[in-house]
Structure formats: structure tokens, C-alpha cells
Write an enzyme that holds these catalytic residues in place. Sequence first.
Site, PDB file in Angstrom:
ATOM      1  N   HIS A  42       0.842  -1.207   0.000  1.00 22.28           N
ATOM      2  CA  HIS A  42       0.000   0.000   0.000  1.00 22.28           C
ATOM      3  C   HIS A  42       0.877   1.257   0.000  1.00 22.28           C
ATOM      4  O   HIS A  42       0.561   2.236  -0.663  1.00 22.28           O
ATOM      5  CB  HIS A  42      -0.902   0.036   1.242  1.00 22.28           C
ATOM      6  CG  HIS A  42      -1.871  -1.097   1.336  1.00 22.28           C
ATOM      7  ND1 HIS A  42      -1.767  -2.098   2.276  1.00 22.28           N
ATOM      8  CD2 HIS A  42      -2.969  -1.387   0.614  1.00 22.28           C
ATOM      9  CE1 HIS A  42      -2.754  -2.948   2.131  1.00 22.28           C
ATOM     10  NE2 HIS A  42      -3.501  -2.554   1.128  1.00 22.28           N
ATOM     11  N   GLN A  66     -18.075  -7.262  -0.773  1.00 20.60           N
ATOM     12  CA  GLN A  66     -17.172  -8.126  -1.532  1.00 20.60           C
ATOM     13  C   GLN A  66     -16.777  -9.388  -0.762  1.00 20.60           C
ATOM     14  O   GLN A  66     -15.984 -10.182  -1.238  1.00 20.60           O
ATOM     15  CB  GLN A  66     -15.944  -7.357  -2.015  1.00 20.60           C
ATOM     16  CG  GLN A  66     -14.951  -6.941  -0.954  1.00 20.60           C
ATOM     17  CD  GLN A  66     -13.888  -6.008  -1.529  1.00 20.60           C
ATOM     18  OE1 GLN A  66     -14.141  -4.848  -1.808  1.00 20.60           O
ATOM     19  NE2 GLN A  66     -12.680  -6.520  -1.716  1.00 20.60           N
ATOM     20  N   GLY A 152      -2.887  -2.387  -7.109  1.00 21.62           N
ATOM     21  CA  GLY A 152      -1.757  -3.318  -7.211  1.00 21.62           C
ATOM     22  C   GLY A 152      -2.036  -4.393  -8.252  1.00 21.62           C
ATOM     23  O   GLY A 152      -3.174  -4.828  -8.436  1.00 21.62           O
ATOM     24  N   LYS A 153      -0.954  -4.835  -8.906  1.00 23.11           N
ATOM     25  CA  LYS A 153      -1.097  -5.894  -9.915  1.00 23.11           C
ATOM     26  C   LYS A 153      -1.342  -7.258  -9.280  1.00 23.11           C
ATOM     27  O   LYS A 153      -1.697  -8.201  -9.976  1.00 23.11           O
ATOM     28  CB  LYS A 153       0.181  -5.968 -10.756  1.00 23.11           C
ATOM     29  CG  LYS A 153       0.316  -4.857 -11.771  1.00 23.11           C
ATOM     30  CD  LYS A 153       1.554  -5.115 -12.602  1.00 23.11           C
ATOM     31  CE  LYS A 153       1.735  -4.066 -13.663  1.00 23.11           C
ATOM     32  NZ  LYS A 153       3.028  -4.231 -14.361  1.00 23.11           N
ATOM     33  N   GLN A 158      -9.063  -8.247 -10.382  1.00 27.59           N
ATOM     34  CA  GLN A 158      -9.718  -7.027  -9.902  1.00 27.59           C
ATOM     35  C   GLN A 158      -9.288  -5.828 -10.750  1.00 27.59           C
ATOM     36  O   GLN A 158     -10.114  -5.034 -11.211  1.00 27.59           O
ATOM     37  CB  GLN A 158      -9.337  -6.816  -8.434  1.00 27.59           C
ATOM     38  CG  GLN A 158      -9.588  -5.416  -7.906  1.00 27.59           C
ATOM     39  CD  GLN A 158      -9.325  -5.295  -6.412  1.00 27.59           C
ATOM     40  OE1 GLN A 158     -10.057  -5.871  -5.612  1.00 27.59           O
ATOM     41  NE2 GLN A 158      -8.316  -4.555  -6.018  1.00 27.59           N
ATOM     42  N   LEU A 189       3.274  -9.526  -0.733  1.00 32.26           N
ATOM     43  CA  LEU A 189       2.655  -8.932   0.459  1.00 32.26           C
ATOM     44  C   LEU A 189       1.140  -8.944   0.328  1.00 32.26           C
ATOM     45  O   LEU A 189       0.592  -8.691  -0.738  1.00 32.26           O
ATOM     46  CB  LEU A 189       3.133  -7.496   0.663  1.00 32.26           C
ATOM     47  CG  LEU A 189       4.598  -7.289   0.984  1.00 32.26           C
ATOM     48  CD1 LEU A 189       4.840  -5.854   1.436  1.00 32.26           C
ATOM     49  CD2 LEU A 189       5.077  -8.238   2.059  1.00 32.26           C
ATOM     50  N   SER A 190       0.466  -9.260   1.429  1.00 32.66           N
ATOM     51  CA  SER A 190      -0.991  -9.265   1.468  1.00 32.66           C
ATOM     52  C   SER A 190      -1.417  -9.071   2.919  1.00 32.66           C
ATOM     53  O   SER A 190      -0.753  -9.576   3.831  1.00 32.66           O
ATOM     54  CB  SER A 190      -1.513 -10.623   0.968  1.00 32.66           C
ATOM     55  OG  SER A 190      -2.844 -10.818   1.400  1.00 32.66           O
ATOM     56  N   SER A 191      -2.522  -8.349   3.105  1.00 31.99           N
ATOM     57  CA  SER A 191      -3.004  -8.161   4.484  1.00 31.99           C
ATOM     58  C   SER A 191      -3.374  -9.500   5.102  1.00 31.99           C
ATOM     59  O   SER A 191      -3.408  -9.653   6.320  1.00 31.99           O
ATOM     60  CB  SER A 191      -4.224  -7.237   4.493  1.00 31.99           C
ATOM     61  OG  SER A 191      -3.910  -6.035   3.856  1.00 31.99           O
TER      62      SER A 191
HETATM   63  O1  PAF Z   1      -7.993  -4.413  -3.212  1.00 28.32           O
HETATM   64  C1  PAF Z   1      -8.679  -3.995  -2.241  1.00 28.32           C
HETATM   65  O2  PAF Z   1      -8.160  -3.719  -1.163  1.00 28.32           O
HETATM   66  C2  PAF Z   1     -10.173  -3.874  -2.372  1.00 28.32           C
HETATM   67  O3  PAF Z   1     -10.689  -4.893  -3.163  1.00 28.32           O
HETATM   68  C3  PAF Z   1     -10.636  -2.506  -2.876  1.00 28.32           C
HETATM   69  C4  PAF Z   1     -10.136  -2.226  -4.292  1.00 28.32           C
HETATM   70  C5  PAF Z   1     -10.132  -1.424  -1.946  1.00 28.32           C
HETATM   71  C6  PAF Z   1     -12.163  -2.432  -2.907  1.00 28.32           C
HETATM   72  O4  PAF Z   1     -12.728  -2.649  -1.652  1.00 28.32           O
END
Ligand code: PAF
Length: 281
Positions: A42, A66, A152-153, A158, A189-191
Site C-alpha cells: 500500500h 465483496q 496493485g497488480k 480485480q 505482500l498481502s493483508s
Molecule cells: O484491493 C482492495 O483492497 C479492495 O478490493 C478494494 C479495491 C479497496 C475495494 O474494496
Amino acid sequence: MKIISTPIELKEYLSNSNKTEGFQGNHSVGFVPTMGALHEGHITLIKEARKDNEIVVISIFVNPTQFLEGEDLDNYPRKDEADKKICELSGVDILFLPNANSIYGNDEVSILAPSVRGYVLEGFSRPGHFNGVLSVVMKLLNIVSPTRAYFGKKDAQQLNLITLMVKQFFMSVEIISIDTVRESDGLALSSRNIYLSKKEREEALKISASLQIAAKMIIKNIVDSHEIINKMREHLEPLEIFYVEILNRDFEIIKEVELENTVILVEVKLGETRLLDNIWL
Ligand code: PAF
């Protein structure tokens, strides 16, 4: 850094900043939509936005639409105080922290992802997920009206669907895609990485390693998609594989890798955690 929590207030604030005395024309606005639990990936998006724009807006909103029934909405990592600090230190001008009611109210309209592109790959294991993503991104883009928005790619599908939506709805925003940031051992990296146990974290290295195997095959001029996918799958076993796919940038299956026009994507499940990764060639 200004913190704002309602769409109306943010719209007003942004329109007032465009009337700043002595300023010729509109400010450029760079927007980074996120769900929080901010990490180096981020921060890279924010830095890119900072480079290109006069005003940088970031949103933190764990978007309920989502998440599917039974997914990790309630447990999704929330790190409000740490996130605020990160935003401040990275030079964010406006942090938008809306609640679900201010974004959705009693909405009856939602954006639907295309039935083919939105319901394959991640959309196949998470049917409806991309409807929620597109709905919230459409709303956030309309609230912020940014010059550029940064994604991000790593979330390649998405990114592809958002780019398509912006084009098909004639929206005036430039979508900027940013390379995946990795740990030194290759893990993207990912949350959600914080869900991984020590053992799962080690097993997760197979994902980026499988993509490296693909890249090395391509360097040796092995471009047959089937052959590459088989080798990657062999390496990923015994992990639970959702998909390994070789697509062009329009997300169509291709029989042979096309240089400058290929994305190789992997999704696996480790314990309860889905992990995505990909490389763009
Ligand atoms: O990639 C994300 O963190 C989410 O899918 C986004 C684009 C913020 C939409 O909620």
C-alpha cells in the site's frame, strides 16, 4: 493530514481545495482505495500517488459487499491506529474512513461484474465477490473524482475488471497499476498473510517459486501454456490449488505465452487462507 468520514464532507472538502486562492485550474488528485491493514505494498501505491499528484487521498473501508457468506469479514485485520500513522508518514493529505451505512445506505442498485470475466478464476471460487468490488470502487471513484487511481497488480483480475468498468462507463480517471511488492524470500505482500501459521508461511513460498519456474521456462523459450502450467502444478503440490492459468492481458486463455501480453496467475488455499500471486510478462 485531514481525516474525513462521510462522502458529502469529502466531496465538499475536495471541491473547496480546488478553489484555493492563486491556484490555476484544478488540483490533480491521486486516489488509493484500500481495506486497511496497510503494508509496504500500500505504501508503494501511496508513494506513486504522491509523485504524480498534488492531493493524495486514501480510503480505508472493509467493504462488506465483496465478502461472501462465511468469509473473513468479521476477522479481517483492522489496524486503525497503525494505519493512520502510516498514512501520515507516507504523505497522505486526506484519509477517508467511511462506515458501511454512509457508503451503502439502503441501496437497491449495484454494479454487476461481467458474467465471463467476473465469474472465472477468483470469481469462480468467490461468486459475487467482484460485484461487490466494482460497486464500491465505482462509488469511491465518484466520491473522490480522482485524476488517477492506484491499484496493485497482485489482484490482477480485480485490476482488469476495474479497468474495463472505467472504460465502459466512460469514467474520467486514469487507472494506474503498480507492481507487486514482495518479502525478501519472494512471498507477495498481502493483508491476509498474517493469518498464516509458521508452517503455512513456509509452504506459501511455493507460490512465488512456481512463478519463477514459469519465468525460467519462458527464458529458455518454452512457451507452451500447458507445459508451463503442468510444471507449476507439480511444484505447488500438495497445496490445494484453486487455479494456475496463463492468460493474455484481456484475460483470455492463450495456448502460448505472448511476450508483453501475458499474465500467469496462481491461487492456492493454505489452511483457511486464499493466497494469490501472478507475474506479468
Ligand atoms: O484491493 C482492495 O483492497 C479492495 O478490493 C478494494 C479495491 C479497496 C475495494 O474494496
